[in-house]
Design a protein around this motif. Structure first.
Motif, mmCIF file in Angstrom:
data_model
loop_
_atom_site.group_PDB
_atom_site.id
_atom_site.type_symbol
_atom_site.label_atom_id
_atom_site.label_comp_id
_atom_site.label_asym_id
_atom_site.label_seq_id
_atom_site.Cartn_x
_atom_site.Cartn_y
_atom_site.Cartn_z
ATOM 1 N N SER A 10 27.609 47.232 41.474
ATOM 2 C CA SER A 10 29.045 46.640 41.892
ATOM 3 C C SER A 10 28.563 46.030 42.947
ATOM 4 N N PHE A 11 27.712 46.089 43.684
ATOM 5 C CA PHE A 11 27.353 45.482 45.213
ATOM 6 C C PHE A 11 26.526 44.092 44.952
ATOM 7 N N GLU A 12 26.233 43.785 43.897
ATOM 8 C CA GLU A 12 25.378 42.327 43.758
ATOM 9 C C GLU A 12 26.295 41.614 42.914
ATOM 10 N N GLY A 13 27.097 40.811 43.589
ATOM 11 C CA GLY A 13 27.908 39.637 42.785
ATOM 12 C C GLY A 13 27.393 38.486 43.137
ATOM 13 N N LEU A 14 28.209 37.506 42.539
ATOM 14 C CA LEU A 14 27.896 36.096 42.521
ATOM 15 C C LEU A 14 27.538 35.295 43.791
ATOM 16 N N GLY A 15 28.189 36.017 44.927
ATOM 17 C CA GLY A 15 27.872 35.410 46.215
ATOM 18 C C GLY A 15 28.228 33.863 46.122
ATOM 19 N N SER A 16 27.579 32.850 46.738
ATOM 20 C CA SER A 16 27.806 31.630 46.962
ATOM 21 C C SER A 16 27.945 30.886 45.310
ATOM 22 N N ILE A 17 27.554 31.616 44.356
ATOM 23 C CA ILE A 17 27.417 31.017 43.226
ATOM 24 C C ILE A 17 28.983 30.777 42.727
ATOM 25 N N GLU A 18 29.922 31.830 43.154
ATOM 26 C CA GLU A 18 31.372 31.772 42.550
ATOM 27 C C GLU A 18 31.948 30.583 43.036
ATOM 28 N N SER A 19 32.152 30.196 44.300
ATOM 29 C CA SER A 19 32.629 29.117 44.624
ATOM 30 C C SER A 19 32.208 27.842 44.009
ATOM 31 N N TRP A 20 30.749 27.710 43.520
ATOM 32 C CA TRP A 20 30.542 26.466 42.943
ATOM 33 C C TRP A 20 30.914 26.309 41.657
ATOM 34 N N LEU A 21 30.938 27.481 40.803
ATOM 35 C CA LEU A 21 31.507 27.573 39.619
ATOM 36 C C LEU A 21 32.873 27.067 39.480
ATOM 37 N N VAL A 22 33.628 27.608 40.485
ATOM 38 C CA VAL A 22 35.062 27.337 40.274
ATOM 39 C C VAL A 22 35.327 25.881 40.466
ATOM 40 N N ASN A 23 34.678 25.406 41.487
ATOM 41 C CA ASN A 23 34.519 23.909 41.918
ATOM 42 C C ASN A 23 34.158 23.049 40.799
ATOM 43 N N ALA A 24 33.299 23.639 40.153
ATOM 44 C CA ALA A 24 32.701 22.714 38.941
ATOM 45 C C ALA A 24 33.662 22.853 37.624
ATOM 46 N N GLY A 25 34.668 23.687 37.716
ATOM 47 C CA GLY A 25 35.540 23.647 36.531
ATOM 48 C C GLY A 25 35.333 25.001 35.670
ATOM 49 N N TYR A 26 34.329 25.831 35.905
ATOM 50 C CA TYR A 26 34.232 27.069 35.265
ATOM 51 C C TYR A 26 35.162 27.915 35.046
ATOM 52 N N GLU A 27 35.734 28.669 33.971
ATOM 53 C CA GLU A 27 36.297 29.772 33.991
ATOM 54 C C GLU A 27 35.149 30.681 34.223
ATOM 55 N N ILE A 28 35.413 31.831 34.667
ATOM 56 C CA ILE A 28 34.267 32.732 35.068
ATOM 57 C C ILE A 28 34.522 34.371 34.268
ATOM 58 N N SER A 29 33.822 34.829 33.529
ATOM 59 C CA SER A 29 33.644 36.070 33.083
ATOM 60 C C SER A 29 32.642 36.859 33.501
ATOM 61 N N ASN A 30 32.550 38.289 33.421
ATOM 62 C CA ASN A 30 31.339 39.081 33.452
ATOM 63 C C ASN A 30 31.371 40.345 32.604
ATOM 64 N N THR A 31 30.217 40.635 32.625
ATOM 65 C CA THR A 31 29.892 41.999 31.843
ATOM 66 C C THR A 31 29.554 42.792 32.838
ATOM 67 N N PRO A 32 30.197 44.003 33.527
ATOM 68 C CA PRO A 32 29.754 44.816 34.551
ATOM 69 C C PRO A 32 29.094 45.989 33.823
ATOM 70 N N LEU A 33 27.553 45.602 33.724
ATOM 71 C CA LEU A 33 27.030 46.942 32.800
ATOM 72 C C LEU A 33 26.651 48.227 33.673
ATOM 73 N N TYR A 34 27.116 48.207 34.826
ATOM 74 C CA TYR A 34 27.136 49.653 35.544
ATOM 75 C C TYR A 34 28.093 50.615 34.985
ATOM 76 N N SER A 35 29.409 49.781 34.176
ATOM 77 C CA SER A 35 30.533 50.562 33.780
ATOM 78 C C SER A 35 30.827 50.170 32.493
ATOM 79 N N SER A 36 30.345 49.161 31.845
ATOM 80 C CA SER A 36 30.737 48.792 30.413
ATOM 81 C C SER A 36 29.439 47.862 29.932
#
Length: 230
Positions: A10-36
């Motif tokens: 849970s404590f290792e997320g996208l960091g600075s990658i998230e803002s770049w993806l949003v600005n580039a027009g991506y919708e973001i989804s994830n698989t949280p393997l620690y729970s599912s």
């Protein structure tokens, strides 16, 4: 466009990658393997990011979802989807594609330089000749067949590699922000035991704003390079 990321803790997320993806027009989804361990339809993804984590790629007995994750990563690579692996993520790519993952001779934790390899090879991503980056890893890997080494350090030979035009694996963390660095220290400070390439908590958190700006800017370049491979 859809970007999907595989998150191991849970404590290792996208960091600075998230803002770049949003600005580039991506919708973001994830698989949280620690729970599912529920993976999407691979053909619905346009960009895959595989994050870090404290487990080993060899821990399938303890984490059975690792086998599913490796298969998912292999499908993405085979389909030509841009794939970025960070730390454990890079090791998962290496393992998936036929490399071996094993303990490095030393742990690297903190801010240490990497140097570019094959800097004259225009067909691969171009790292700066030398740059200080943020590390937190104890394992390393052999390069899978067809991979090109693109960065190294004094403490670890294989710091980054590229496979084809659309796959890059990084041992280090260019996505790190002050918040994510603090999260790693808080959750993994038992690893800060001292060593040639292990900084103290104070040293890690004393990094100036420019250090984060530098690595985040380099991460932007990596993401843009992979985005153009679509």
């Amino acid at each position: 466009m859809r970007a999907h990321y595989l998150q191991h803790v849970s404590f290792e997320g996208l960091g600075s990658i998230e803002s770049w993806l949003v600005n580039a027009g991506y919708e973001i989804s994830n698989t949280p393997l620690y729970s599912s361990a529920v993976f999407p339809d691979i053909e619905s993804i346009d960009f895959l990011v595989v994050m870090g984590g404290p487990m080993s790629v060899n821990d399938e007995a303890e984490y059975p979802w690792l086998a599913q994750e490796k298969d998912f990563i292999k499908q993405a690579i085979d389909l030509g989807i841009p794939v970025l692996g960070i730390c454990l993520g890079a090791q998962l790519i290496a393992d998936t594609m036929g490399g071996k993952v094993f303990p490095n001779t030393v742990k690297e934790i903190g801010w240490f330089p990497i140097t570019a390899v094959n800097s004259e090879a225009s067909s691969t991503f171009q790292f700066p000749k030398e740059i200080d980056v943020f590390h937190w890893h104890g394992e390393t890997f052999s390069l899978p067949e067809g991979a090109v080494q693109i960065a190294k350090s004094q403490g670890c030979e294989n710091q980054a590699f590229q496979l084809g035009r659309n796959v890059i694996g990084l041992q280090f963390h260019l996505e790190t922000t002050p918040v994510s660095a603090q999260a790693l220290v808080t959750n993994c400070r038992d690893e800060l035991v001292g060593g040639e390439y292990i900084q103290s908590e104070a040293e890690i958190l004393a990094a100036v704003k420019e250090s984060y700006t530098s690595i985040n800017s380099l991460m932007t370049r990596v993401l843009e390079y992979l985005h153009e491979a679509r």
